[in-house]
Scaffold this active site. Structure first.
Site, PDB file in Angstrom:
ATOM      1  N   SER A   7      45.475 -20.574  45.878  1.00  0.00           N
ATOM      2  CA  SER A   7      46.654 -19.739  45.654  1.00  0.00           C
ATOM      3  C   SER A   7      46.936 -18.920  46.905  1.00  0.00           C
ATOM      4  O   SER A   7      46.252 -19.056  47.919  1.00  0.00           O
ATOM      5  CB  SER A   7      46.412 -18.803  44.470  1.00  0.00           C
ATOM      6  OG  SER A   7      45.495 -17.795  44.870  1.00  0.00           O
ATOM      7  N   LYS A   8      47.936 -18.074  46.799  1.00  0.00           N
ATOM      8  CA  LYS A   8      48.335 -17.255  47.951  1.00  0.00           C
ATOM      9  C   LYS A   8      47.173 -16.413  48.486  1.00  0.00           C
ATOM     10  O   LYS A   8      47.132 -16.098  49.662  1.00  0.00           O
ATOM     11  CB  LYS A   8      49.479 -16.322  47.553  1.00  0.00           C
ATOM     12  CG  LYS A   8      50.751 -17.077  47.237  1.00  0.00           C
ATOM     13  CD  LYS A   8      51.972 -16.204  47.492  1.00  0.00           C
ATOM     14  CE  LYS A   8      53.253 -16.961  47.228  1.00  0.00           C
ATOM     15  NZ  LYS A   8      53.467 -17.203  45.787  1.00  0.00           N
TER      16      LYS A   8
END
Ligand code: GLU
Length: 464
Positions: free
Chosen positions: A243-244
């Protein structure tokens, strides 16, 4: 049969690493089998799809060199066709109108949950022989549901996960068109995979639950069922879903951070697929080797160090002219203008074996084109008072030197001998004075490139 694969991203964000790997595998499978690769933009979620995200996908594909034989097709431009197919299914009795209101469905759900049953549509508008349906209410626009088979199993041999079998009883009658007439996601995928003649659907395993429904619809349409390969997901280095939080997720962010597309592609190719012990290979080789049998069904873990290692490798191999063009732009973003002297190509030659990214290359060579930014720790350690007499002496000697690495080296050696020092005792402060930091390639080569007057003025500026 001609192999036809597709990449079918929803334009709701960037082209991220997982999407790029899916695209790469679909692309390579088509190339390997001398087939065709199709790009299809699944933009029917109008609330979340944006033109910027479409552009990001196209840019990412282009940067990686993942060329497509057909497309991009946009699902929003195919609405008429989906509606025709919906009508065909209504006519054939494989789909039907359902007039349940939201309140009715909520109540149904509620009562099923109370009884401890799995919430599912109860088929109240599903036509069956011998069953009398209620009269359709005039004021409720109906949805269209797919008439899913109620007995038997949907079975497919997933090319990654092996045989998967789902009982039809588990699947209720899916809504394939909303009350406003727009087709739903799973239905559009089915129509497209069918009409685009897709032979292998290679996609993320977050779609594995859609597959039995899609197969049933394809069967209802009399379509040939493609093969399916569901790729396991990519985890971050901490074992969590990528994810980010894990830094760069958009492929174009890697571009900005100074990665070469060759490195990203090579890295992604090994993320869940292997060919013996091969770690470094070109896309040409990859397209010859790629198969679906050597994809692991377990999750792949992202490893930035390995990506850096590959990137360093491809920077070493890269053409200096290409690196020069790239690095000039990166330096311009730092407000540093590359001048004719020192020659950028030579500077790059000196540094390209020492960096992991192009950003590192740019920042490492910045001191050739602007005054060095001095690292305080290095300065305190190496620019000590006791070394200054030797440096003053060096300036005098250098003035007379014919500006070649060997002669420069000799001048340094002379000072080293005269002052009874070790070579690094002179070379380190010299590095700090000239480059700002204590690490550099061979100091005489750095000096040769920097040029005599620049070297003298930087040393003199650092003398007490
Ligand atoms: N549009 C879907 C996504 O971006 C992919 C659908 C598919 O590959 O079947 O997740």
């Amino acid at each position: 049969m001609i192999v036809r694969t597709r990449f079918a991203p929803s334009p709701t964000g960037f082209l991220h690493i997982g999407g790029a790997r899916t695209a790469l595998f679909s692309w390579a499978f088509a190339k390997k089998n001398v087939g065709q690769f199709i790009l299809r933009i699944e933009d029917t979620d109008v609330a979340r799809s944006t033109p910027e995200a479409v552009q990001a996908i196209l840019d990412g594909m282009q940067w990686l060199g993942l060329d497509y034989d057909e497309g991009p097709f946009y699902q929003m431009q195919r609405m008429d066709r989906y509606k025709q197919v919906l009508q065909t299914m209504l006519d054939a009795g494989t789909a039907y109108y359902c007039y349940c209101t939201k309140d009715e469905l909520d109540a149904l759900r509620e009562s099923q949950m109370q009884q401890g049953a799995k919430p599912r549509y109860d088929g109240r508008w599903r036509p069956e022989s011998g069953k009398t349906l209620a009269t359709p209410p005039q004021d409720i626009p109906p949805v269209i549901r797919f008439k899913n088979p109620q007995v038997g199993n949907v079975v497919w041999r997933d090319l990654v996960k092996g045989e998967i079998s789902i009982a039809n009883q588990e699947l209720d009658d899916l809504i394939i068109a909303r009350a406003d007439g727009t087709p739903t996601y799973n239905f559009c995928v089915v129509v497209d995979d069918w009409e685009m003649g897709i032979t292998q659907v290679i996609r993320g395993d977050d779609h594995v639950n859609n597959t039995p429904r899609q197969i049933n619809m394809l069967m209802a349409l009399g379509a040939t069922i493609p093969q399916y390969a569901h790729l396991s997901m990519i985890l971050g280095s901490d074992g969590q879903k990528l994810s980010k939080r894990h830094g760069a997720v958009s492929v174009m962010q890697y571009h900005e951070d100074g990665y070469l597309p060759e490195a990203i592609l090579n890295y992604l190719a090994r993320l869940g697929w292997s060919h013996g012990d091969e770690e470094i290979f070109s896309m040409q080789q990859f397209c010859q080797w790629f198969d679906l049998d050597h994809i692991t069904s377990s999750a792949a873990q992202f490893n930035t160090e390995k990506l850096n290692w590959l990137n360093a490798h491809y920077i070493k191999l890269a053409d200096n002219n290409l690196l020069a063009a790239d690095v000039t732009e990166r330096l311009a973003k730092l407000n540093i203008k590359v001048t004719a002297q020192p020659p950028l190509l030579e500077v790059i030659g000196l540094y390209k074996e020492r960096v992991n990214t192009l950003n590192e290359l740019a920042t490492n060579i910045a001191y050739f084109y602007q005054q060095p930014v001095r690292d305080a720790v290095a300065a305190e350690k190496h620019l000590t008072a006791d070394i200054m007499p030797a440096m003053t002496n060096l300036v005098a000697l250098l003035k007379a030197v014919d500006w070649q690495p060997e002669a420069i080296h000799q001048a340094i050696n002379e000072v080293v001998t005269q002052h009874a020092l070790k070579f690094p005792k002179v070379a380190m402060p010299l590095r700090v004075m000239l480059t700002g930091i204590a690490q550099s390639p061979s100091i005489d080569q750095v000096m040769a490139l920097l040029g005599k007057s620049e070297v003298l003025s930087r040393i003199e500026a650092a003398l007490p």
